[in-house]
Scaffold this motif. Sequence first.
Motif, PDB file in Angstrom:
ATOM      1  N   ARG A 110       0.820  -1.214   0.049  1.00 17.72           N
ATOM      2  CA  ARG A 110       0.045  -0.034  -0.021  1.00 17.72           C
ATOM      3  C   ARG A 110       0.749   1.132  -0.172  1.00 17.72           C
TER       4      ARG A 110
ATOM      5  N   ALA B 211       2.126   2.740  -3.319  1.00 15.79           N
ATOM      6  CA  ALA B 211       0.904   3.051  -4.500  1.00 15.79           C
ATOM      7  C   ALA B 211       1.217   4.360  -5.260  1.00 15.79           C
TER       8      ALA B 211
ATOM      9  N   HIS C 138      -4.681   4.703  -7.259  1.00 16.93           N
ATOM     10  CA  HIS C 138      -4.338   5.279  -5.896  1.00 16.93           C
ATOM     11  C   HIS C 138      -5.307   5.176  -4.914  1.00 16.93           C
TER      12      HIS C 138
ATOM     13  N   ARG D  47      -6.358   1.871  -4.088  1.00 15.46           N
ATOM     14  CA  ARG D  47      -5.362   0.977  -2.957  1.00 15.46           C
ATOM     15  C   ARG D  47      -5.282   1.503  -1.659  1.00 15.46           C
ATOM     16  N   THR D  48      -5.418   2.935  -1.480  1.00 14.67           N
ATOM     17  CA  THR D  48      -5.336   3.462  -0.392  1.00 14.67           C
ATOM     18  C   THR D  48      -6.728   3.626   0.515  1.00 14.67           C
TER      19      THR D  48
END
Length: 179
Positions: free
Chosen positions: A59, A62, A108, A111-112
């Motif tokens: 993570r 990313a 992003h 993913r976050t």
Amino acid sequence: MVQSDQNRMGAFLLIGLGVLFLAGQVFNFDLGNWIGNAWPLLIVGVGALFLAVAVFGGRNAAGFVFPGAVIAGTGMILTYQNNFDHWESWAYAWALYPVFVGAALIFHGQRTGKGEDVRAGRGAIIFGLIALVIGWVFFELLIFQGSVDLLRYLLPGVLILSGLSLLFKRGERDKVKNS
């Protein structure tokens, strides 16, 4: 990256270069001419390395998606321009950069877990695609005096962009309802 992974990647790079040079000798093709035409793919490759770190890293990695998307995207634009000798397309190809950054924002954000990045990414993609179509029509048809045959691509492009716009807007409405 662990030292053994770096050694393995270096080994594959050396083997790949060796195979490429051997193929040039065996099949008697001008490797220099091929590399001269394929140089933008080196830029795509650098961008792909950043993208690989973003995708396969954790993570925290990313953020590598942003330089990866911009560098790989630039390489793809240059590949097109170099292969078709259409360098004047820079007049409107800049509009692809919001698309590249928008795609990176979506990745992003997913993913976050940042929904605002996903929404901003979608907006950037829509803006970039609309600007690209407008720039393409303006420059290719009016400034560069392109062929009227280019108009046959206009209607499908407008339909695709309109559909994408509706899709993204509906997705946003659905998320707001579910919140």
